[in-house]
Design a protein around this motif. Structure first.
Motif: not given
Length: 67
Positions: A10-12, A21-27
């Motif tokens: 998975v990608r968290l 809309g903001g941004a997605a940061e992969t943890l």
């Protein structure tokens, strides 16, 4: 989430609610069990913006754990 076994990859990621809309940061990218441990260790404010993605689905972390 249709892929539910603990070894599913998975990608968290955290999706912030910023302007436009903001941004997605992969943890984390790896096994579901480890992703859930990492997600549980985050603050409540961060958990509210966490999502888990497999190759066939995306679900909000809080929906997955039933909150």
């Amino acid at each position: 989430m249709r892929t539910t076994h603990g070894d599913a990859t998975v990608r968290l990621y955290h999706l912030d609610g910023g302007p436009e809309g903001g941004a997605a940061e992969t943890l984390f990218y790896g096994p579901l069990t480890k992703a859930l441990d990492i997600a549980a260790a985050q603050s409540e404010a961060v958990q509210d913006g966490l999502f888990l993605a497999t190759d066939n689905d995306v679900i909000a972390y809080l929906d997955l754990i039933g909150e």
